[in-house]
Design a protein around this motif. Sequence first.
Motif, PDB file in Angstrom:
ATOM      1  N   PHE A   1      -3.631  -7.202   5.263  1.00  0.00           N
ATOM      2  CA  PHE A   1      -3.578  -6.053   4.158  1.00  0.00           C
ATOM      3  C   PHE A   1      -2.579  -6.330   3.091  1.00  0.00           C
ATOM      4  O   PHE A   1      -2.680  -6.181   1.955  1.00  0.00           O
ATOM      5  N   PRO A   2      -1.131  -6.628   3.714  1.00  0.00           N
ATOM      6  CA  PRO A   2      -0.125  -6.662   2.722  1.00  0.00           C
ATOM      7  C   PRO A   2      -0.189  -7.812   1.612  1.00  0.00           C
ATOM      8  O   PRO A   2       0.440  -7.746   0.805  1.00  0.00           O
ATOM      9  N   PHE A   3      -1.034  -8.913   2.088  1.00  0.00           N
ATOM     10  CA  PHE A   3      -1.284  -9.889   1.204  1.00  0.00           C
ATOM     11  C   PHE A   3      -2.466  -9.646   0.203  1.00  0.00           C
ATOM     12  O   PHE A   3      -2.394  -9.860  -1.110  1.00  0.00           O
TER      13      PHE A   3
ATOM     14  N   PRO B   1      -0.558  -6.405  -5.344  1.00  0.00           N
ATOM     15  CA  PRO B   1      -0.365  -5.386  -6.456  1.00  0.00           C
ATOM     16  C   PRO B   1      -0.072  -3.952  -6.172  1.00  0.00           C
ATOM     17  O   PRO B   1       0.581  -3.361  -6.465  1.00  0.00           O
ATOM     18  N   MET B   2      -0.987  -3.454  -5.258  1.00  0.00           N
ATOM     19  CA  MET B   2      -0.736  -2.143  -4.787  1.00  0.00           C
ATOM     20  C   MET B   2       0.428  -1.710  -4.096  1.00  0.00           C
ATOM     21  O   MET B   2       1.272  -0.934  -4.435  1.00  0.00           O
ATOM     22  N   VAL B   3       0.966  -2.659  -3.101  1.00  0.00           N
ATOM     23  CA  VAL B   3       1.931  -2.459  -2.259  1.00  0.00           C
ATOM     24  C   VAL B   3       3.260  -2.574  -3.223  1.00  0.00           C
ATOM     25  O   VAL B   3       4.189  -1.451  -3.041  1.00  0.00           O
ATOM     26  N   LYS B   4       3.209  -3.617  -3.932  1.00  0.00           N
ATOM     27  CA  LYS B   4       4.408  -3.967  -4.828  1.00  0.00           C
ATOM     28  C   LYS B   4       4.393  -2.701  -6.106  1.00  0.00           C
ATOM     29  O   LYS B   4       5.649  -2.164  -6.025  1.00  0.00           O
ATOM     30  N   GLY B   5       3.516  -2.573  -6.620  1.00  0.00           N
ATOM     31  CA  GLY B   5       3.533  -1.607  -7.668  1.00  0.00           C
ATOM     32  C   GLY B   5       3.478  -0.032  -7.200  1.00  0.00           C
ATOM     33  O   GLY B   5       4.304   0.669  -7.731  1.00  0.00           O
ATOM     34  N   LEU B   6       2.853   0.389  -6.037  1.00  0.00           N
ATOM     35  CA  LEU B   6       2.854   1.760  -5.714  1.00  0.00           C
ATOM     36  C   LEU B   6       4.348   2.080  -4.835  1.00  0.00           C
ATOM     37  O   LEU B   6       4.774   3.249  -4.788  1.00  0.00           O
ATOM     38  N   ALA B   7       4.690   1.141  -4.219  1.00  0.00           N
ATOM     39  CA  ALA B   7       5.685   1.618  -2.977  1.00  0.00           C
ATOM     40  C   ALA B   7       7.066   0.899  -3.326  1.00  0.00           C
ATOM     41  O   ALA B   7       8.120   1.362  -2.924  1.00  0.00           O
ATOM     42  N   LEU B   8       6.922  -0.181  -3.753  1.00  0.00           N
ATOM     43  CA  LEU B   8       8.340  -1.147  -4.134  1.00  0.00           C
ATOM     44  C   LEU B   8       8.799  -1.204  -5.664  1.00  0.00           C
ATOM     45  O   LEU B   8       9.392  -2.308  -5.921  1.00  0.00           O
ATOM     46  N   ASP B   9       8.421  -0.346  -6.342  1.00  0.00           N
ATOM     47  CA  ASP B   9       8.708  -0.264  -7.896  1.00  0.00           C
ATOM     48  C   ASP B   9       8.420  -1.541  -8.419  1.00  0.00           C
ATOM     49  O   ASP B   9       9.280  -2.170  -9.483  1.00  0.00           O
TER      50      ASP B   9
ATOM     51  N   LYS C   1      -5.854  -8.972 -12.383  1.00  0.00           N
ATOM     52  CA  LYS C   1      -4.671  -8.608 -13.495  1.00  0.00           C
ATOM     53  C   LYS C   1      -3.970  -7.554 -12.914  1.00  0.00           C
ATOM     54  O   LYS C   1      -4.020  -6.546 -13.150  1.00  0.00           O
ATOM     55  N   PRO C   2      -2.854  -8.147 -12.402  1.00  0.00           N
ATOM     56  CA  PRO C   2      -2.017  -7.235 -11.607  1.00  0.00           C
ATOM     57  C   PRO C   2      -1.141  -6.040 -12.312  1.00  0.00           C
ATOM     58  O   PRO C   2      -0.561  -5.217 -12.356  1.00  0.00           O
ATOM     59  N   GLU C   3      -1.055  -6.685 -13.713  1.00  0.00           N
ATOM     60  CA  GLU C   3      -0.190  -5.779 -14.977  1.00  0.00           C
ATOM     61  C   GLU C   3      -1.071  -4.393 -14.931  1.00  0.00           C
ATOM     62  O   GLU C   3      -0.269  -3.412 -15.292  1.00  0.00           O
ATOM     63  N   ARG C   4      -2.185  -4.632 -14.519  1.00  0.00           N
ATOM     64  CA  ARG C   4      -3.141  -3.211 -14.775  1.00  0.00           C
ATOM     65  C   ARG C   4      -2.205  -2.030 -13.930  1.00  0.00           C
ATOM     66  O   ARG C   4      -2.296  -1.010 -14.345  1.00  0.00           O
ATOM     67  N   ILE C   5      -1.788  -2.215 -12.731  1.00  0.00           N
ATOM     68  CA  ILE C   5      -1.317  -1.334 -12.268  1.00  0.00           C
ATOM     69  C   ILE C   5      -0.126  -0.471 -12.711  1.00  0.00           C
ATOM     70  O   ILE C   5       0.153   0.760 -12.720  1.00  0.00           O
ATOM     71  N   VAL C   6       0.795  -1.186 -13.483  1.00  0.00           N
ATOM     72  CA  VAL C   6       1.913  -0.476 -14.327  1.00  0.00           C
ATOM     73  C   VAL C   6       1.153   0.570 -15.330  1.00  0.00           C
ATOM     74  O   VAL C   6       1.885   1.553 -15.557  1.00  0.00           O
ATOM     75  N   ALA C   7       0.031   0.036 -15.995  1.00  0.00           N
ATOM     76  CA  ALA C   7      -0.494   1.109 -16.993  1.00  0.00           C
ATOM     77  C   ALA C   7      -1.182   2.291 -16.246  1.00  0.00           C
ATOM     78  O   ALA C   7      -1.322   3.360 -16.969  1.00  0.00           O
ATOM     79  N   GLN C   8      -1.284   2.126 -14.918  1.00  0.00           N
ATOM     80  CA  GLN C   8      -2.162   3.349 -14.347  1.00  0.00           C
ATOM     81  C   GLN C   8      -1.135   4.143 -13.346  1.00  0.00           C
ATOM     82  O   GLN C   8      -1.596   5.224 -12.979  1.00  0.00           O
TER      83      GLN C   8
ATOM     84  N   THR D   1       1.738   1.127   4.689  1.00  0.00           N
ATOM     85  CA  THR D   1       0.894   0.197   4.465  1.00  0.00           C
ATOM     86  C   THR D   1       0.023  -0.204   5.823  1.00  0.00           C
ATOM     87  O   THR D   1      -0.987  -0.486   5.871  1.00  0.00           O
ATOM     88  N   ASN D   2       0.798   0.066   6.891  1.00  0.00           N
ATOM     89  CA  ASN D   2       0.101   0.194   8.243  1.00  0.00           C
ATOM     90  C   ASN D   2      -1.137   0.790   8.315  1.00  0.00           C
ATOM     91  O   ASN D   2      -2.171   0.555   8.748  1.00  0.00           O
TER      92      ASN D   2
END
Lengths: 202, 202
Positions: free
Chosen positions: A160-162, A166-174, B111-118, B152-153
């Motif tokens: 999952f972390p892989f 983008p979610m882990v990084k974006g939502l939890a790790l700034d 498109k990982p940039e998406r997360i920022v916009a959201q 994440t777990n």
Amino acid sequence: MVKEQNTEDRIVDAAKKVFINKGMDGARMQEIANEAGINKALLHYYFRTKNKLFEKVFSLVFGDVLHVIEQAVTKETDFEQFLENFIRQYIRLLKNKPFIPQFVIHELNRKPERIVAQIQSKNVIKEQMFSIIERAVEKKEIRPIQPVHLVTNILALCIFPFVAKPMVKGLALDDDEKKYKQYINERPDEVVAFVKQAVLLR
Amino acid sequence: MVKEQNTEDRIVDAAKKVFINKGMDGARMQEIANEAGINKALLHYYFRTKNKLFEKVFSLVFGDVLHVIEQAVTKETDFEQFLENFIRQYIRLLKNKPFIPQFVIHELNRKPERIVAQIQSKNVIKEQMFSIIERAVEKKEIRPIQPVHLVTNILALCIFPFVAKPMVKGLALDDDEKKYKQYINERPDEVVAFVKQAVLLR
DNA sequence: GTCTATAACCGGATAGAC
DNA sequence: GTCTATCCGGTTATAGAC
């Protein structure tokens, strides 16, 4: 790894790279040709259609995945050793090839029949893993748990972390790449500890 | 839910359905038009391009996801209750919309940039979840664990069985849909028990 | 707003020279 | 085996009538 490659191998390597990153639908034959340093026509000369080339790549990649899992499984029969080895090896592999699981998962969802065509070594792996777990339950080394659930739990925690980077990084790790790297480096210990706590009887 | 819809809503609903199943690259404007019971030209009249329509759909879907998580999070502050509620609610949701996570994950990777916009409500969710966990650690209700890892777990254990359905079903459950259904029904209890064992201090 | 018809474009596939 | 040039189908996007 190899320096001088024949054209066919160059194509396959290029195709792997492009298909893994873009998926079947997103990939372009032109991009694969560029990546391989040749022109489109030659792709069709070696693999008549885009689909045939894709199938080749997919079976290679999926075969690798199964092979690696098989290796990790058939090494140990002692449960605690198996757990440690499997988790650490598998996460190490994912650190090197982080896009493989997303690719495999996505393409299997697009065409689930694929799995049937690919299942040669499947049963070896399944039986091996399941029997390790069943034996551990019988010996009261771990609490009663169905093998399917334990196996999927372990895979989930590793993968999952892989796939959700983008979610882990974006939502939890700034959205901080360094923090993500750090987080990934902590995963092996974390997952091992988490699973052990969850199932080992002390 | 609603019977009579205006054209724009019908388009958005149809687009959701098609994009979620096929992804941006695999989706066809024609299919969306058919699904909405209109013709292609009208799609362009409402949303100039395929890309604009896709962005609309993605932000709606991703917004929903965040919203649901937020709901589940802001209900309880007691850790054990939070755990139970969150896991059960979230898996129930996934049973109804099993293709959402794969869609979101795939498109975020594309498109990982998406997360920022959201990320508007992001921080509320994150802070809330993290603080529940930190408080539980302080109160010695659970063993010391970094909030990122625990969150994440939990998400991994909930989401993975759905995104990896073909693999779970094919490799572990004899490709048998009934067995998979059964397996999914067992997940809430299994995940709750697994996580509790892993972190609760008894 | 909604339709039909069509333009414009893109990308996989083929022909044929070398 | 490898290349250039080209075809052709499918898909997005637009024009224009109603």
